[in-house]
Design a protein around this motif. Structure first.
Motif, mmCIF file in Angstrom:
data_model
loop_
_atom_site.group_PDB
_atom_site.id
_atom_site.type_symbol
_atom_site.label_atom_id
_atom_site.label_comp_id
_atom_site.label_asym_id
_atom_site.label_seq_id
_atom_site.Cartn_x
_atom_site.Cartn_y
_atom_site.Cartn_z
ATOM 1 N N VAL A 189 6.481 5.597 16.857
ATOM 2 C CA VAL A 189 6.565 6.060 15.047
ATOM 3 C C VAL A 189 7.797 5.219 14.899
ATOM 4 O O VAL A 189 8.734 5.804 15.668
ATOM 5 C CB VAL A 189 6.438 7.419 15.204
ATOM 6 N N VAL A 190 7.798 4.222 13.789
ATOM 7 C CA VAL A 190 9.156 3.934 13.510
ATOM 8 C C VAL A 190 9.362 4.519 11.729
ATOM 9 O O VAL A 190 10.146 4.442 11.964
ATOM 10 C CB VAL A 190 9.227 2.294 13.425
ATOM 11 N N TYR A 191 8.206 5.473 11.478
ATOM 12 C CA TYR A 191 8.289 5.554 9.992
ATOM 13 C C TYR A 191 7.368 6.835 9.734
ATOM 14 O O TYR A 191 6.738 7.537 10.859
ATOM 15 C CB TYR A 191 8.187 4.839 8.933
ATOM 16 N N ALA A 192 8.061 8.172 10.315
ATOM 17 C CA ALA A 192 7.957 9.565 10.323
ATOM 18 C C ALA A 192 6.709 10.338 9.786
ATOM 19 O O ALA A 192 7.274 9.503 8.408
ATOM 20 C CB ALA A 192 8.592 10.571 11.272
ATOM 21 N N MET A 193 6.212 10.726 9.572
ATOM 22 C CA MET A 193 5.472 11.044 8.601
ATOM 23 C C MET A 193 5.912 11.687 7.196
ATOM 24 O O MET A 193 6.727 13.250 7.167
ATOM 25 C CB MET A 193 3.866 12.381 9.074
ATOM 26 N N GLU A 194 5.922 11.223 6.061
ATOM 27 C CA GLU A 194 7.213 11.990 4.861
ATOM 28 C C GLU A 194 6.268 11.316 3.665
ATOM 29 O O GLU A 194 5.595 9.743 3.961
ATOM 30 C CB GLU A 194 8.114 11.780 5.078
ATOM 31 N N ASN A 195 6.966 11.222 2.608
ATOM 32 C CA ASN A 195 7.020 10.776 1.099
ATOM 33 C C ASN A 195 7.171 9.458 1.476
ATOM 34 O O ASN A 195 8.512 8.911 2.105
ATOM 35 C CB ASN A 195 7.189 11.204 0.949
ATOM 36 N N TYR A 196 7.099 8.004 0.798
ATOM 37 C CA TYR A 196 7.151 6.737 1.104
ATOM 38 C C TYR A 196 8.515 6.773 0.751
ATOM 39 O O TYR A 196 9.355 7.082 -1.224
ATOM 40 C CB TYR A 196 6.355 6.216 0.429
ATOM 41 N N GLU A 197 9.716 6.142 0.919
ATOM 42 C CA GLU A 197 11.198 5.930 0.404
ATOM 43 C C GLU A 197 11.121 3.958 0.455
ATOM 44 O O GLU A 197 11.286 3.876 2.121
ATOM 45 C CB GLU A 197 11.963 6.872 1.146
ATOM 46 N N PHE A 219 0.528 -1.472 0.048
ATOM 47 C CA PHE A 219 -0.308 0.161 -0.119
ATOM 48 C C PHE A 219 0.588 1.049 0.305
ATOM 49 O O PHE A 219 0.919 2.201 -0.796
ATOM 50 C CB PHE A 219 -0.905 0.186 1.272
ATOM 51 N N SER A 220 1.622 1.305 1.237
ATOM 52 C CA SER A 220 2.298 2.987 0.996
ATOM 53 C C SER A 220 3.068 3.039 0.276
ATOM 54 O O SER A 220 3.213 3.650 -0.112
ATOM 55 C CB SER A 220 3.254 2.175 2.198
ATOM 56 N N SER A 221 3.686 1.924 -0.495
ATOM 57 C CA SER A 221 4.685 2.100 -1.973
ATOM 58 C C SER A 221 4.196 2.487 -3.226
ATOM 59 O O SER A 221 4.380 3.135 -4.475
ATOM 60 C CB SER A 221 5.456 0.805 -2.825
ATOM 61 N N SER A 222 2.814 2.400 -3.278
ATOM 62 C CA SER A 222 2.074 2.487 -3.709
ATOM 63 C C SER A 222 0.708 3.710 -4.040
ATOM 64 O O SER A 222 0.201 4.939 -4.929
ATOM 65 C CB SER A 222 0.546 2.299 -4.335
ATOM 66 N N LEU A 223 1.463 4.899 -2.779
ATOM 67 C CA LEU A 223 1.182 6.144 -2.748
ATOM 68 C C LEU A 223 1.600 7.230 -3.914
ATOM 69 O O LEU A 223 2.851 7.038 -3.879
ATOM 70 C CB LEU A 223 1.228 6.823 -1.891
ATOM 71 N N PRO A 224 0.633 8.058 -4.795
ATOM 72 C CA PRO A 224 1.235 9.274 -5.126
ATOM 73 C C PRO A 224 2.409 10.250 -5.132
ATOM 74 O O PRO A 224 2.549 10.584 -3.675
ATOM 75 C CB PRO A 224 0.261 10.432 -5.506
#
Length: 456
Positions: free
Chosen positions: A221-229, A186-191
């Motif tokens: 929080v292990v991944y903070a709010m940002e674009n998917y990387e 899902f996360s990798s599909s985000l625009p």
């Protein structure tokens, strides 16, 4: 005189011997009869041993079928399960008592209700379909809810249960492995431009009482709010493993703090809560969910029950309702991925809106028709799976364990056919109804479904 005395003595001795013999024989007879009477009583008890009496009766109409909770083994296909999971299903069946030929109708019905309770599938209700339509209609002027209008920014936070029970296996993989796969997909599909965050809870300590405080205070929080990387996200997923208790209240509270800076007037905020059980720590998750709905974050909340028992489903559904959100119960990775897809669709529409190329209402109506078809297919698959599992369970009890009589085997077969007929009839009824309201506005559809299926 001596002879006469001797005869009398002999007669008395013989009489005494016969009396003792008769008494012994009667006592022996009573002893053999006593267990027989006792065994008949025990047989009655035997038919009820290990059967739960505080479970719902088998559904008899569409409303009852929709509201009946998914069973412990819902979503599983006994015939193709890995051997260790099949043994667990058989272990559940081994707890059923032997049923005797003199079992009453009440005892037989209780037996059937317990069997169905283990294998009943969780059939999607029309209200859930309506909520999916609402997600599908994201951005449409037909939807008055401001949460579903286009905003400048899109933010998604996923709250993932990392309690010890997430080590449980489905189809050879742990629930945690399946969840991580679906979340990555899902996360990798985000625009580009959409943000995602991942928070885990219950990932410290163990399930022991000694570690309860440590575990109930763990949410991070292990991944903070940002674009998917990709690399950073994969690294974040490798930071934790399932281990402890389930502090849902804590996770929701901290998610509220995470998103406090993203005002709902300028941001479309989406929160996913994924859990495989009830809150086992302090606090009231329903109250926190209500505070989320009332906050300026205005999030769209989706609560996903992942292979959850009836008690867990009830609590998680209450959390979803309090947040004005959506609840879905899933039993495998496919179901989990489908729930994330709703947010993926929103992200795609948001991206098209940003590019000024959003599709029109006719396309939305076509999408709804496809969702009705998916609903129908889902019911059909679950009906077939449930029927197959009930057959396998009856065969196991009769042929392998010799725990039920031929008469009882036939009784279960008749009950199974009745249930299959009810599911078929209900499927046709609900599909026909959904097709009839496809042209209505969202508000009209909501009112119509609530009135017909009592889903408030």
């Amino acid at each position: 005189m001596k002879l006469e005395s001797y005869v009398k003595l002999t007669f008395l001795s013989l009489s005494l011997f016969l009396l003792i013999a008769c008494t012994s024989e009667e006592a022996s007879k009573n002893k053999t009869e006593e267990p027989t009477k006792q065994s008949q009583t025990e047989k009655k008890k035997e038919n009820q041993t290990s059967l739960k009496e505080n479970i719902p009766n088998a559904p008899t109409n569409t409303d009852e079928l929709i509201q009946y909770p998914g069973g412990k083994n819902a979503g599983k296909s006994i015939g193709i399960l890995p051997e260790d999971e099949k043994k667990q299903v058989h272990k559940d069946l081994d707890e059923f008592p032997k049923i005797t030929e003199d079992a009453s109708e009440t005892e037989k019905e209780l037996y059937w209700n317990n069997l169905l309770y283990l294998f009943q599938e969780d059939y999607i209700d029309p209200q859930t379909v309506l909520e999916k339509w609402k997600m599908e209609s994201f951005g449409s002027p037909d939807i008055e809810d401001p949460r579903f209008q286009f905003k400048e920014n899109l933010n998604v936070e996923i709250l993932l249960d990392a309690s010890g029970s997430m080590n449980g296996k489905i189809g050879g993989k742990t629930k945690m492995e399946l969840a991580k796969d679906s979340i990555t997909e899902f996360s990798s599909s985000l625009p580009e431009g959409a943000n995602v965050a991942l928070r885990v809870y219950g990932h410290k300590g163990s399930g022991s009482d000694q570690d309860k405080q440590l575990s109930c205070e763990s949410s991070e929080v292990v991944y903070a709010m940002e674009n998917y990387e990709e690399n950073n996200f994969e690294e974040a997923l490798n930071k934790f493993n399932p281990s402890g208790w389930t502090p849902i209240t804590l996770a929701l509270n901290e998610a509220k703090e995470d998103m406090a800076e993203y005002n709902g007037d300028q941001n479309t905020n989406i929160i996913f809560l994924v859990s495989d059980g009830i809150n086992t720590c302090g606090g009231d998750p329903v109250a926190v969910a209500k505070s989320l709905a009332d906050s300026n974050i205005k999030p769209i909340v989706t609560v996903i029950g992942f292979d959850v028992d009836a008690k867990g489903q009830e609590q998680l559904r209450n959390v979803a309702d309090a947040s004005a959100g959506i609840y879905a119960n899933v039993n495998d990775q496919k179901g989990l991925s489908e729930q994330f897809k709703s947010a993926q669709d929103i992200a795609e529409k948001w991206d098209r809106w940003k590019r000024d190329s959003l599709s029109d209402l006719d396309a939305i109506k076509v999408d709804r028709n496809f969702m009705i078809l998916a609903f129908s297919n889902d019911w059909g698959r679950k009906r077939d799976k449930q029927n197959s599992n009930l057959i396998s369970a009856s065969d196991y009890l009769y042929y392998e364990k010799k725990m039920i009589t031929k008469e009882m085997y036939n009784y279960l077969s008749d009950k199974r056919d009745e249930q299959k007929y009810l599911t078929d009839r209900s499927q046709e009824e609900v599909v026909s109804y959904l097709e009839s309201i496809n042209d209505k506005t969202y508000g009209e559809m909501k009112k119509s479904i609530e009135e017909k299926y009592k889903q408030k």
